[in-house]
Write a protein that holds these residues in place. Structure first.
Motif, PDB file in Angstrom:
ATOM      1  N   ARG A   1     -31.511 -19.294 -11.318  1.00  0.00           N
ATOM      2  CA  ARG A   1     -32.314 -19.199 -12.549  1.00  0.00           C
ATOM      3  C   ARG A   1     -33.594 -18.416 -12.328  1.00  0.00           C
ATOM      4  NH1 ARG A   1     -33.536 -24.376 -13.008  1.00  0.00           N
ATOM      5  NH2 ARG A   1     -32.402 -24.841 -11.086  1.00  0.00           N
TER       6      ARG A   1
ATOM      7  N   THR B   1     -34.170 -22.480 -17.689  1.00  0.00           N
ATOM      8  CA  THR B   1     -32.964 -23.199 -18.091  1.00  0.00           C
ATOM      9  C   THR B   1     -31.733 -22.399 -17.652  1.00  0.00           C
ATOM     10  OG1 THR B   1     -32.980 -22.106 -20.243  1.00  0.00           O
ATOM     11  CG2 THR B   1     -34.122 -24.226 -20.084  1.00  0.00           C
TER      12      THR B   1
ATOM     13  N   GLU C   1     -35.634 -31.591 -11.485  1.00  0.00           N
ATOM     14  CA  GLU C   1     -34.538 -31.280 -12.403  1.00  0.00           C
ATOM     15  C   GLU C   1     -33.374 -32.243 -12.202  1.00  0.00           C
ATOM     16  OE1 GLU C   1     -35.509 -26.473 -12.584  1.00  0.00           O
ATOM     17  OE2 GLU C   1     -33.942 -27.248 -11.265  1.00  0.00           O
TER      18      GLU C   1
ATOM     19  N   ALA D   1     -39.773 -29.064 -20.150  1.00  0.00           N
ATOM     20  CA  ALA D   1     -38.959 -27.884 -19.837  1.00  0.00           C
ATOM     21  C   ALA D   1     -39.003 -27.596 -18.342  1.00  0.00           C
ATOM     22  CB  ALA D   1     -39.469 -26.684 -20.620  1.00  0.00           C
TER      23      ALA D   1
ATOM     24  N   THR E   1     -31.712 -28.098 -18.658  1.00  0.00           N
ATOM     25  CA  THR E   1     -32.517 -27.891 -19.856  1.00  0.00           C
ATOM     26  C   THR E   1     -33.880 -28.573 -19.788  1.00  0.00           C
ATOM     27  OG1 THR E   1     -31.568 -29.833 -20.964  1.00  0.00           O
ATOM     28  CG2 THR E   1     -30.437 -27.729 -21.273  1.00  0.00           C
ATOM     29  N   GLU E   2     -34.047 -29.506 -18.839  1.00  0.00           N
ATOM     30  CA  GLU E   2     -35.316 -30.211 -18.742  1.00  0.00           C
ATOM     31  C   GLU E   2     -35.485 -30.773 -17.344  1.00  0.00           C
ATOM     32  OE1 GLU E   2     -35.124 -33.249 -21.724  1.00  0.00           O
ATOM     33  OE2 GLU E   2     -33.332 -34.182 -20.884  1.00  0.00           O
TER      34      GLU E   2
ATOM     35  N   HIS F   1     -25.888 -33.548 -20.019  1.00  0.00           N
ATOM     36  CA  HIS F   1     -26.111 -32.285 -19.318  1.00  0.00           C
ATOM     37  C   HIS F   1     -24.919 -31.895 -18.445  1.00  0.00           C
ATOM     38  CE1 HIS F   1     -30.686 -33.242 -19.678  1.00  0.00           C
ATOM     39  NE2 HIS F   1     -30.222 -32.598 -20.747  1.00  0.00           N
TER      40      HIS F   1
END
Length: 448
Positions: A367, A262, A219, A256, A242-243, A227
């Motif tokens: 997350r 995310t 990430e 992803a 986000t990716e 970002h």
């Protein structure tokens, strides 16, 4: 109605063979010439009794066609793997485990011939050759494959032991030692200082961003300028996940995040300021670019040539033309031998738990998803996030201004020897595919 009939003479056994005939669910006649153990019927009444049992299964709607179980594990795996919806890295791992570990042993066997005892014996043999994590991964994939075989009525049961059914034989106490190496805020700072000497402010900020935002290395490598929302408009400066950077069909790509995790992570003030300095230091679209400005790749070379030197130190690398050393001398950070980038993600979770922050706020920053009623009724508020950022700021200030001593450092550690069991793993193993593939498997602790 089921019945038995004579089939032929077995010269070796010097007996007549029989088969059972029975009505299938579609009304046609089926036949069976062997029992569940694969033994032929040498008595008519045995064949008839078995066929009666199959008709009973038909009436109870539990019928399994004996011919289905004759499909080989190889044939079933080819059908099964195409039916499973997986993320790219998981798909690669599943296919690799099948190709290099499972199918060489079981591919030629019929699905109905695989027994629990045989699987358990094979598992014990694997544990002598491979790491515990690798064996666990292979067994999990095989268990899921046979679960789907049961659902598809290829066989009646799953021969791969579950965690509960494996609790037999010699008792094995739970391992006290934790496999994951974690760092204190001070050790994370010292690691970042080593990174600065090799990669400048980009390396310095990379380590601290992973540690204070709990990012996975893939990430961090996939972070773009857009970002980062570093202006504070009342919500605090933010990092948007986000990716991630990942290899797809052998080529680097943006996909992803793992588990679709995310999120928006509030930054402590020091990190927001540091990331502004990073963006001003280069023109790349990537927040943490490679030395020449392209995307930073985190494969095995990064771990061996970069990350291990940040953790374990290194001697200066002389230049053949007498110029200044191309590689600075680095001392090893004491107490974190074996630390990987993912260990810093674990470290942040430990820091926040020690600070007694609400579980929902900590898990959201990681997350993760909290299951059950707690996950439904727990919510993270902006004050909770700001409290986390404030505490992380204090940890940073304390760790970066502390008076150090020689005990924090060690002489450069020798390169770790590869364990013999690793040499037995195929070159197609995850460690050969990408350096962070195995590391990501550690994230199975995610609350789902």
């Amino acid at each position: 109605m089921a019945y038995g009939e004579k089939r032929g003479y077995d010269k070796q056994a010097r007996k007549w063979r029989y088969r059972g005939r029975y009505k299938k669910p579609d009304g046609t006649w089926g036949s069976v010439s062997k029992d569940d153990e694969g033994q032929p019927f040498y008595k008519e009444r045995d064949a008839e009794a078995y066929a009666h049992g199959l008709e009973t299964d038909v009436r109870r709607k539990t019928f399994l066609d004996p011919r289905n179980s004759r499909i080989t594990v190889q044939e079933w795996s080819e059908l099964w793997i195409e039916s499973v919806e997986l993320a790219n890295r998981s798909d690669t791992t599943y296919r690799q485990r099948l190709r290099t570990v499972i199918l060489p042993q079981w591919g030629a066997h019929a699905m109905g011939d695989v027994t629990t005892v045989a699987v358990k014996t094979w598992e014990q043999q694997l544990r002598k050759r491979y790491s515990a994590r690798y064996v666990k991964s292979a067994m999990s994939i095989m268990r899921v494959m046979f679960d789907d075989a049961v659902t598809s009525k290829v066989r009646a049961d799953n021969p791969v032991p579950t965690l509960q059914s494996r609790r037999r034989g010699k008792f094995k106490g739970r391992q006290v030692e934790d496999e994951v190496v974690i760092a204190t805020p001070r050790q994370a700072y010292l690691l970042a200082c080593n990174a600065r000497q090799m990669r400048g402010v980009v390396g310095y900020a990379l380590v601290l961003t992973i540690a204070y935002c709990g990012l996975r290395i893939s990430e961090a490598a996939g972070l773009r300028r857009e970002h980062l929302v570093l202006g504070d408009e009342g919500q605090g400066p933010r990092l948007l996940v986000t990716e991630q950077n990942q290899y797809v069909d052998g080529k680097p790509a943006q996909v992803a995040p793992k588990y679709g995790s995310t999120g928006s992570i509030i930054l402590p003030p020091f990190l927001a300021a540091l990331l502004k300095e990073v963006l001003a230091s280069h023109q790349s679209e990537w927040v943490f670019p490679a030395p020449k400005g392209g995307k930073m790749h985190t494969g095995t070379w990064f771990y061996a040539a970069v990350w291990r030197r940040w953790v374990d130190g290194c001697a200066p690398e002389a230049d053949p033309l007498g110029r200044p050393a191309r590689l600075p001398e680095l001392r090893a950070v004491a107490g974190v031998e074996g630390l990987v980038p993912h260990g810093l993600r674990h470290s942040m979770k430990v820091w926040l738990d020690e600070l007694k922050h609400p579980r929902v706020a900590v898990e959201e920053r990681m997350r993760h998803r909290i299951p059950g009623v707690e996950g439904t009724y727990s919510h993270t508020t902006l004050p909770m996030e700001k409290d986390i950022a404030a505490d992380l700021q204090r940890l940073w200030e304390t760790s970066s201004t502390a008076v150090g001593d020689d005990g924090e450092w060690e002489e450069p550690r020798a390169a770790r020897e590869r364990k013999p069991r690793r040499k037995l793993i195929s070159q197609e193993s995850p460690t050969a595919l990408s350096g962070d593939a195995v590391e990501d498997e550690a994230d199975e602790v995610v609350v789902t």
